[in-house]
Motif scaffolding. Sequence first.
Motif, PDB file in Angstrom:
ATOM      1  N   GLU A  61      84.739 -40.423  75.568  1.00 27.44           N
ATOM      2  CA  GLU A  61      85.505 -40.729  76.779  1.00 27.44           C
ATOM      3  C   GLU A  61      84.851 -40.090  78.003  1.00 27.44           C
ATOM      4  O   GLU A  61      84.761 -40.708  79.074  1.00 27.44           O
ATOM      5  N   LEU A  62      84.413 -38.843  77.852  1.00 27.98           N
ATOM      6  CA  LEU A  62      83.736 -38.152  78.951  1.00 27.98           C
ATOM      7  C   LEU A  62      82.466 -38.889  79.353  1.00 27.98           C
ATOM      8  O   LEU A  62      82.214 -39.117  80.546  1.00 27.98           O
ATOM      9  N   ASN A  63      81.686 -39.250  78.364  1.00 31.61           N
ATOM     10  CA  ASN A  63      80.434 -39.944  78.633  1.00 31.61           C
ATOM     11  C   ASN A  63      80.683 -41.275  79.327  1.00 31.61           C
ATOM     12  O   ASN A  63      79.974 -41.650  80.264  1.00 31.61           O
ATOM     13  N   SER A  64      81.726 -41.990  78.895  1.00 27.75           N
ATOM     14  CA  SER A  64      82.042 -43.293  79.473  1.00 27.75           C
ATOM     15  C   SER A  64      82.408 -43.187  80.951  1.00 27.75           C
ATOM     16  O   SER A  64      81.896 -43.932  81.791  1.00 27.75           O
ATOM     17  N   ARG A  65      83.308 -42.252  81.278  1.00 21.08           N
ATOM     18  CA  ARG A  65      83.743 -42.102  82.666  1.00 21.08           C
ATOM     19  C   ARG A  65      82.608 -41.596  83.556  1.00 21.08           C
ATOM     20  O   ARG A  65      82.431 -42.068  84.689  1.00 21.08           O
ATOM     21  N   CYS A  66      81.845 -40.622  83.079  1.00 20.88           N
ATOM     22  CA  CYS A  66      80.746 -40.084  83.882  1.00 20.88           C
ATOM     23  C   CYS A  66      79.680 -41.149  84.129  1.00 20.88           C
ATOM     24  O   CYS A  66      79.188 -41.304  85.256  1.00 20.88           O
ATOM     25  N   THR A  67      79.326 -41.896  83.087  1.00 22.50           N
ATOM     26  CA  THR A  67      78.329 -42.950  83.225  1.00 22.50           C
ATOM     27  C   THR A  67      78.805 -44.027  84.182  1.00 22.50           C
ATOM     28  O   THR A  67      78.020 -44.568  84.978  1.00 22.50           O
ATOM     29  N   ILE A 108      80.948 -43.761  86.837  1.00 16.55           N
ATOM     30  CA  ILE A 108      80.879 -43.379  88.252  1.00 16.55           C
ATOM     31  C   ILE A 108      79.428 -43.204  88.693  1.00 16.55           C
ATOM     32  O   ILE A 108      79.077 -43.521  89.846  1.00 16.55           O
ATOM     33  N   LEU A 109      78.557 -42.752  87.805  1.00 21.16           N
ATOM     34  CA  LEU A 109      77.145 -42.640  88.155  1.00 21.16           C
ATOM     35  C   LEU A 109      76.543 -44.005  88.467  1.00 21.16           C
ATOM     36  O   LEU A 109      75.736 -44.145  89.399  1.00 21.16           O
ATOM     37  N   GLN A 110      76.944 -45.019  87.721  1.00 21.37           N
ATOM     38  CA  GLN A 110      76.466 -46.380  87.972  1.00 21.37           C
ATOM     39  C   GLN A 110      76.968 -46.890  89.322  1.00 21.37           C
ATOM     40  O   GLN A 110      76.221 -47.516  90.090  1.00 21.37           O
ATOM     41  N   ILE A 111      78.229 -46.629  89.625  1.00 19.61           N
ATOM     42  CA  ILE A 111      78.803 -47.047  90.912  1.00 19.61           C
ATOM     43  C   ILE A 111      78.070 -46.365  92.065  1.00 19.61           C
ATOM     44  O   ILE A 111      77.736 -46.994  93.081  1.00 19.61           O
ATOM     45  N   LEU A 112      77.813 -45.073  91.919  1.00 14.50           N
ATOM     46  CA  LEU A 112      77.102 -44.330  92.963  1.00 14.50           C
ATOM     47  C   LEU A 112      75.690 -44.873  93.166  1.00 14.50           C
ATOM     48  O   LEU A 112      75.254 -45.091  94.302  1.00 14.50           O
ATOM     49  N   GLN A 113      74.998 -45.113  92.077  1.00 12.97           N
ATOM     50  CA  GLN A 113      73.606 -45.541  92.142  1.00 12.97           C
ATOM     51  C   GLN A 113      73.458 -46.953  92.696  1.00 12.97           C
ATOM     52  O   GLN A 113      72.565 -47.224  93.509  1.00 12.97           O
ATOM     53  N   VAL A 114      74.348 -47.849  92.290  1.00  9.23           N
ATOM     54  CA  VAL A 114      74.201 -49.266  92.627  1.00  9.23           C
ATOM     55  C   VAL A 114      74.978 -49.649  93.891  1.00  9.23           C
ATOM     56  O   VAL A 114      74.467 -50.372  94.755  1.00  9.23           O
ATOM     57  N   ASP A 115      76.212 -49.155  94.009  1.00 13.82           N
ATOM     58  CA  ASP A 115      77.103 -49.646  95.062  1.00 13.82           C
ATOM     59  C   ASP A 115      77.220 -48.744  96.281  1.00 13.82           C
ATOM     60  O   ASP A 115      77.531 -49.238  97.369  1.00 13.82           O
ATOM     61  N   LEU A 116      77.021 -47.451  96.133  1.00 18.95           N
ATOM     62  CA  LEU A 116      77.356 -46.541  97.233  1.00 18.95           C
ATOM     63  C   LEU A 116      76.152 -45.880  97.905  1.00 18.95           C
ATOM     64  O   LEU A 116      76.019 -45.935  99.129  1.00 18.95           O
ATOM     65  N   ILE A 117      75.289 -45.244  97.155  1.00 17.48           N
ATOM     66  CA  ILE A 117      74.163 -44.541  97.766  1.00 17.48           C
ATOM     67  C   ILE A 117      73.246 -45.479  98.560  1.00 17.48           C
ATOM     68  O   ILE A 117      72.860 -45.145  99.687  1.00 17.48           O
ATOM     69  N   PRO A 118      72.910 -46.671  98.030  1.00 24.01           N
ATOM     70  CA  PRO A 118      71.998 -47.549  98.792  1.00 24.01           C
ATOM     71  C   PRO A 118      72.548 -47.999 100.147  1.00 24.01           C
ATOM     72  O   PRO A 118      71.769 -48.282 101.054  1.00 24.01           O
ATOM     73  N   LYS A 119      73.873 -48.077 100.280  1.00 22.32           N
ATOM     74  CA  LYS A 119      74.423 -48.566 101.554  1.00 22.32           C
ATOM     75  C   LYS A 119      75.111 -47.454 102.363  1.00 22.32           C
ATOM     76  O   LYS A 119      75.874 -47.750 103.290  1.00 22.32           O
ATOM     77  N   ALA A 120      74.839 -46.210 102.027  1.00 25.54           N
ATOM     78  CA  ALA A 120      75.404 -45.096 102.804  1.00 25.54           C
ATOM     79  C   ALA A 120      74.909 -45.198 104.249  1.00 25.54           C
ATOM     80  O   ALA A 120      73.706 -45.230 104.485  1.00 25.54           O
TER      81      ALA A 120
END
Length: 281
Positions: free
Chosen positions: A121-127, A129-141
């Motif tokens: 469960e920990l791995n699933s949730r961490c992975t 949010i990391l995917q969201i940050l990498q793909v959806d948020l950091i590139p368009k900051a």
Amino acid sequence: QGCTALRPVFRSARVADARGDGGPAQRGASAMARDENVFMARMAEQAERYEDMVEYMKRVAKMAGDLVPDERNLLSVSYKNAVGARRQAWRAVNTLEQREAAKGPAILELIRGYKSKVELELNSRCTEILQILQVDLIPKAPNAESKVFYLKMKGDYHRYLAEFASAETHSKCSSEAHDCYKQASELAISKLEPTHPTRLGLALNFSVFYYEVFSSPEKACLLAKAAFDDAMNVMDALDEDQYKDSAQIMQLLRDNLTLWTADMHPEAPAQGVGGMNMEEM
């Protein structure tokens, strides 16, 4: 984190043209959907249903455009609580495993099976949010503050993965966490004021990383003290609200410094220090 007041402000004026088939109607519908999800996330927060909150904010994070500061904070709170509960559970089960080791293989098998469930469960949730940050948020900051905020979050969740990982995986997650924190720190130091809450929160968590993951209390203390001292030098220039926001994080830095200094010098423990419950953002 305290509950955030519900503010059901829907941009209904932007969907007045919903009967049409052009772009404005679609953009209006998207704005309405965004506001509804943010409102539902606030309600889930007040109900302390953080799994629901994660789902609502996940949708918002994947929509067009960057998150405004309020939305960023909601996203952070949702995952921090959802993952935090599992981190606490893992630590409790891990302690139980060590305590019950002498009771035989049957008991250990039960405990380890349950620990594996929590780790999945920990791995699933961490992975996630990391995917969201990498793909959806950091590139368009759109600015340094947003990018530092997201890089800090990325470092945090790689750190959380490192906490329960072993051998090669631990080394990989630790290295990725360090690189994210370092990149965020370089940007924060060059672009944000020493008293900026995002910069201070980053310093707080980066120093915790050095203490917990790299087992380097000296480096943790140096980093935390530098952040604290830099902010102290300009605190007098802040207005009341800014002072309050910065002072809260600086107190956490100071608490950790007291704790770590006592740990490094056990012959002269600091008064009031008990246990190793470090503060982080």
